[in-house]
Design an enzyme around this catalytic site. Structure first.
Site, PDB file in Angstrom:
ATOM      1  N   HIS A  17       0.859  -1.192   0.000  1.00  0.00           N
ATOM      2  CA  HIS A  17       0.000   0.000   0.000  1.00  0.00           C
ATOM      3  C   HIS A  17       0.892   1.237   0.000  1.00  0.00           C
ATOM      4  O   HIS A  17       1.239   1.768   1.047  1.00  0.00           O
ATOM      5  CB  HIS A  17      -0.926  -0.040   1.230  1.00  0.00           C
ATOM      6  CG  HIS A  17      -1.953   1.049   1.266  1.00  0.00           C
ATOM      7  ND1 HIS A  17      -3.114   0.953   2.008  1.00  0.00           N
ATOM      8  CD2 HIS A  17      -2.001   2.277   0.678  1.00  0.00           C
ATOM      9  CE1 HIS A  17      -3.827   2.052   1.872  1.00  0.00           C
ATOM     10  NE2 HIS A  17      -3.169   2.882   1.087  1.00  0.00           N
ATOM     11  N   GLU A 200     -11.350   3.479   5.937  1.00  0.00           N
ATOM     12  CA  GLU A 200     -10.299   4.384   6.431  1.00  0.00           C
ATOM     13  C   GLU A 200     -11.017   5.478   7.230  1.00  0.00           C
ATOM     14  O   GLU A 200     -10.892   5.529   8.443  1.00  0.00           O
ATOM     15  CB  GLU A 200      -9.494   4.963   5.261  1.00  0.00           C
ATOM     16  CG  GLU A 200      -8.393   5.931   5.686  1.00  0.00           C
ATOM     17  CD  GLU A 200      -7.695   6.608   4.501  1.00  0.00           C
ATOM     18  OE1 GLU A 200      -8.245   6.618   3.381  1.00  0.00           O
ATOM     19  OE2 GLU A 200      -6.586   7.166   4.720  1.00  0.00           O
TER      20      GLU A 200
END
Ligand code: ADE
Ligand code: ZN
Length: 336
Positions: A17, A200
């Site tokens: 990521h 998130e």
């Protein structure tokens, strides 16, 4: 408590990521602005770093899109990615799966070809020069509409062999995965692997949508999934990896402090969590700094650190023989 910083620094690991545009360090940003004869809002490295104080994801994204505007030529994209690969390899990252945001460039008149040629050449060069392997994942910007994502996929098709998957990033709240169901279906039909940022800032339901509607192989961040015990149990049962980014979560105020970060709880619950840097130039650290910050705040053991590094190889999109080779190297390192 032994000092695990040196152990972490030498640990073989994969990064799953990383937004390549988020690895644009202030020094390179200013050098590229000068090379391309562009005016910049923040004229010094200190002024840029001082501006990197974020109340939330959108505060960061506003600066992130401004910053990437200095990327104009194929050589700029190459230099950006080589700088990342050099730092990552120096931290014993053996393999990196790298996000890029084509719409952040095509929307301001830079051709898709310019972007992919520069990143691809850097990926080849970095393998030769630093021994790090990598793959590219094309991300759609979720604040734009699905038609724009469809056009981006069309534009990318001549270079289909240069990227392995598609992702979904940018402003999460108000832009659920359901908005991109059709373009993801088309991408999967082309053999592309799907991932998506979810949970998130957005609610656990966005994680569910990413799984059910986009059929993702991994969830990027996903930390809000832990608010929902059923969803957490599903992630464990279905062995869905989460690509967690601790310093990002702290700097974007997704967690109030590192001691409150759910990473240790994820491991205890049996979730396949990995540690990653997200946008290291903006959040104060690359892979090792992320591992070290979370190890200290959560008192992670050496075994937990090895589990996290093992998860990174097990969750990578490389073939089984390659995974086994990396896992064997990790095993021999951790036994020293
Ligand atoms: N683009 C770059 N970094 C991101 C993040 N942390 N969340 C969503 N979109 C992003
Ligand atoms: Zn991200």
């Amino acid at each position: 408590m032994p000092d695990l910083d040196a152990f972490i620094a030498g640990l073989p690991k994969a990064e799953l990521h990383i937004h390549i545009e988020g690895s644009l360090e202030p020094e390179l940003m200013l050098a590229l602005a000068q090379r391309n004869k562009m005016a910049v809002r923040y004229a010094t490295v200190d002024a840029l770093r001082a501006a990197y104080r974020f109340g939330n994801l959108q505060d960061f994204l506003d600066l992130y899109y401004q910053g990437m505007a200095v990327l104009q030529t194929e050589q700029d994209f190459h230099d950006l990615a080589m700088a990342y690969f050099s730092r990552a390899a120096g931290q014993n990252v053996r393999h990196a799966e790298v996000f890029f945001d084509p719409q952040g460039h095509t929307e301001r008149g830079v051709a898709f070809k310019t972007v992919i040629d520069g990143l691809w050449r850097a990926s080849r060069d970095a393998e030769q020069k630093f021994g790090i392997t990598s793959a590219l994942i094309l991300c759609f910007l979720r604040h734009l509409d699905e038609a724009s994502a469809e056009r981006t996929l069309d534009e990318a098709l001549p270079w289909r062999e240069r990227f392995i998957g598609v992702g979904l990033d940018s402003s999460e709240k108000g832009h659920p995965p359901s908005k991109f169901q059709r373009v993801f279906e088309r991408a999967r039909g082309l053999g592309l692997l799907a991932v998506a940022h979810a949970g998130e800032e957005g609610p656990p339901d966005y994680v569910r949508q990413a799984l059910d509607l986009l059929q993702v192989r991994r969830i990027d961040h996903g930390i809000r999934a832990l608010e929902d015990p059923d969803l957490t149990a599903r992630l464990v049962r279905e062995r869905v990896p989460l690509t967690v980014c601790p310093l990002s979560n702290l700097r974007l105020r997704v967690v109030p402090d590192m001691a409150s970060h759910p990473l240790k709880r994820m491991l205890e619950a049996g979730v396949i969590a990995t540690v990653n840097s997200d946008d290291p130039a903006y959040f104060g650290g690359y892979m090792n700094e992320n591992f070290q910050a979370v190890q200290q705040a959560l008192a992670l053991s050496r075994e937990e650190i090895v589990t996290l590094a093992g998860n990174s190889f097990r969750s990578a999109f490389c073939d089984d023989a390659t995974k086994q080779r990396h896992l064997a190297a990790l095993d021999s390192y951790s036994r020293q």
